[in-house]
Design an enzyme around this catalytic site. Structure first.
Site, PDB file in Angstrom:
ATOM      1  N   GLY A  84       0.841  -1.207   0.000  1.00  0.00           N
ATOM      2  CA  GLY A  84       0.000   0.000   0.000  1.00  0.00           C
ATOM      3  C   GLY A  84       0.867   1.244   0.000  1.00  0.00           C
ATOM      4  O   GLY A  84       0.556   2.257   0.626  1.00  0.00           O
ATOM      5  N   ALA A 109       1.555   3.629  -1.945  1.00  0.00           N
ATOM      6  CA  ALA A 109       1.094   4.935  -2.440  1.00  0.00           C
ATOM      7  C   ALA A 109       0.045   5.554  -1.518  1.00  0.00           C
ATOM      8  O   ALA A 109      -0.411   6.669  -1.763  1.00  0.00           O
ATOM      9  CB  ALA A 109       0.511   4.783  -3.847  1.00  0.00           C
ATOM     10  N   ILE A 159      -1.240   6.117   4.860  1.00  0.00           N
ATOM     11  CA  ILE A 159      -0.454   5.641   6.010  1.00  0.00           C
ATOM     12  C   ILE A 159       1.013   5.503   5.600  1.00  0.00           C
ATOM     13  O   ILE A 159       1.916   5.950   6.311  1.00  0.00           O
ATOM     14  CB  ILE A 159      -1.012   4.312   6.567  1.00  0.00           C
ATOM     15  CG1 ILE A 159      -2.404   4.538   7.177  1.00  0.00           C
ATOM     16  CG2 ILE A 159      -0.066   3.723   7.626  1.00  0.00           C
ATOM     17  CD1 ILE A 159      -3.108   3.278   7.632  1.00  0.00           C
ATOM     18  N   ARG A 163     -19.890  -6.599   5.494  1.00  0.00           N
ATOM     19  CA  ARG A 163     -18.634  -6.973   6.161  1.00  0.00           C
ATOM     20  C   ARG A 163     -18.056  -8.268   5.580  1.00  0.00           C
ATOM     21  O   ARG A 163     -16.853  -8.404   5.401  1.00  0.00           O
ATOM     22  CB  ARG A 163     -18.886  -7.120   7.666  1.00  0.00           C
ATOM     23  CG  ARG A 163     -17.601  -7.293   8.452  1.00  0.00           C
ATOM     24  CD  ARG A 163     -17.846  -7.210   9.950  1.00  0.00           C
ATOM     25  NE  ARG A 163     -16.634  -7.557  10.669  1.00  0.00           N
ATOM     26  CZ  ARG A 163     -15.643  -6.728  10.914  1.00  0.00           C
ATOM     27  NH1 ARG A 163     -15.708  -5.482  10.501  1.00  0.00           N
ATOM     28  NH2 ARG A 163     -14.573  -7.131  11.577  1.00  0.00           N
ATOM     29  N   VAL A 187      -1.266  -4.019   9.232  1.00  0.00           N
ATOM     30  CA  VAL A 187      -1.906  -2.759   9.610  1.00  0.00           C
ATOM     31  C   VAL A 187      -3.270  -2.646   8.928  1.00  0.00           C
ATOM     32  O   VAL A 187      -4.220  -2.112   9.483  1.00  0.00           O
ATOM     33  CB  VAL A 187      -1.002  -1.564   9.202  1.00  0.00           C
ATOM     34  CG1 VAL A 187      -1.678  -0.230   9.492  1.00  0.00           C
ATOM     35  CG2 VAL A 187       0.348  -1.648   9.921  1.00  0.00           C
ATOM     36  N   HIS A 214      -8.658  -5.531  16.748  1.00  0.00           N
ATOM     37  CA  HIS A 214      -8.549  -4.097  16.439  1.00  0.00           C
ATOM     38  C   HIS A 214      -9.870  -3.663  15.807  1.00  0.00           C
ATOM     39  O   HIS A 214     -10.028  -3.616  14.597  1.00  0.00           O
ATOM     40  CB  HIS A 214      -7.385  -3.820  15.482  1.00  0.00           C
ATOM     41  CG  HIS A 214      -7.362  -2.396  15.012  1.00  0.00           C
ATOM     42  ND1 HIS A 214      -7.207  -1.342  15.871  1.00  0.00           N
ATOM     43  CD2 HIS A 214      -7.528  -1.843  13.786  1.00  0.00           C
ATOM     44  CE1 HIS A 214      -7.266  -0.206  15.185  1.00  0.00           C
ATOM     45  NE2 HIS A 214      -7.461  -0.494  13.920  1.00  0.00           N
TER      46      HIS A 214
END
EC number: 1.1.1.37
Length: 327
Positions: A12, A14, A17, A99, A130, A188
């Protein structure tokens, strides 16, 4: 004599985060101020130009520790000999998406990435997921990498841990750095359970200092659980800089140690605390010599058990929702 460079893969690359993450890794915040790094950046074919732009900026910082950069859309290139893999990229939930559809879309990504890690990464690779749903994505990657030790796969609960620290510091009036022995249990997600029953600040019990059950139940726990949503509401964008900071904290502590202090990591369960084996569940750990060790033997009261079981139920539902996608 300079140390040999460590290879840090970031997916990820680009994204928002990663934009907050990459410059700090290149500056030595992740692995130490004397450790050269090679960044191996993965993103989709359509994002390659954007990644090149980020790399131009990395070049323009002239970081002494940045020994090289690889840009690719192939996981086997990105993860080749990786010492650390930060799996930041994930399929975000789009409007009207169920979901279970989100779980399936991410299962596809993380089975491929797990298999690539299995094939080409260092056997000691430290993997931090993450991208959400982080615990289940880490579980999928772990199950897709049968030749790597399960303990190599972790999920990020450090953002929840840091959010909880900040709330406790504000409530108690104590410096955030003085707070020790905080735990965050579970997934999380808003079901996670921040637990300060064992926490101290400057040697004093925080439970006694704060002495407010209603605040714990009705303010503290929901505030930590829903903080991400509150930031989106306020900023119009998700929490990227604080997530990147938490990822740095997680890996730095795993690699360089915590000096006996507790931190929270999502790790594969060994069956302790009533959590079924292999479920990636947030628990308090200490880190030393590049290994984490769960804090054992903590007393679990009735309220905590209920909270821990609630977040476990969500993780089991997620696991069962992707079971058919795992060989």
């Amino acid at each position: 004599m300079a140390k040999p460079a460590k290879r840090v893969a970031v997916t990820g690359a680009a994204g928002q985060i990663a934009y907050s993450l990459l410059f700090r890794i290149a500056n030595g915040d992740l692995l130490g101020k004397d450790q050269p790094v090679i960044l191996q950046l993965l993103d989709l074919p359509q994002a390659q130009a954007a990644v090149k732009g980020v790399v131009m900026e990395l070049d323009d910082c002239a970081f002494p520790l940045l020994a090289g950069v690889v840009i690719t859309d192939d996981p086997k290139v990105a993860f080749k000999d990786a010492d650390v893999a930060l799996l930041v990229g994930a399929r975000p939930r789009s409007k009207g998406m169920e979901r279970k559809d989100l779980l399936s879309a991410n299962a596809e990504i993380f089975t491929v990435q797990g298999a690539a890690l299995n094939e080409v990464a260092s056997r000691d690779v430290k993997v931090l997921v993450v991208g959400n749903p982080a615990n289940t994505n880490a579980y999928i990657a772990m199950k897709s990498a049968p030749d790597l030790p399960k303990k190599n796969f972790t999920a990020m609960l450090r953002l929840d841990h840091n959010r909880a620290l900040s709330q406790l510091a504000a409530k108690s009036g104590k410096p955030v750095a003085s707070i020790e022995k905080l735990a965050v249990w579970g997934n999380h997600s808003p079901t996670m359970y921040p637990d300060f029953r064992f926490a101290t600040a400057e040697g004093e019990s925080l439970l006694k200092l704060i002495n407010d059950d209603a605040w714990n139940r009705d303010t503290f726990i929901p505030t930590v659980g829903k903080r991400g949503a509150a930031i989106i509401e306020a900023r119009g964008l998700s929490s990227a800089a604080s997530a990147a900071n938490a990822a740095i904290d997680h890996v730095r502590d795993w690699v360089l140690g915590t000096n006996g202090k507790w931190v929270t990591m999502g790790i594969p369960s060994d069956g302790s605390y009533g959590i079924p084996e292999d479920i990636i569940y947030g628990v308090p750990v200490t880190c030393e010599n590049g290994e984490y060790k769960r804090v054992e033997g903590l007393e679990i009261d009735a309220f905590s058990r209920e909270k821990m079981d609630g977040t476990l139920a969500e993780l089991l539902e997620e696991r069962d929702g992707v079971a058919h996608l795992l060989k």
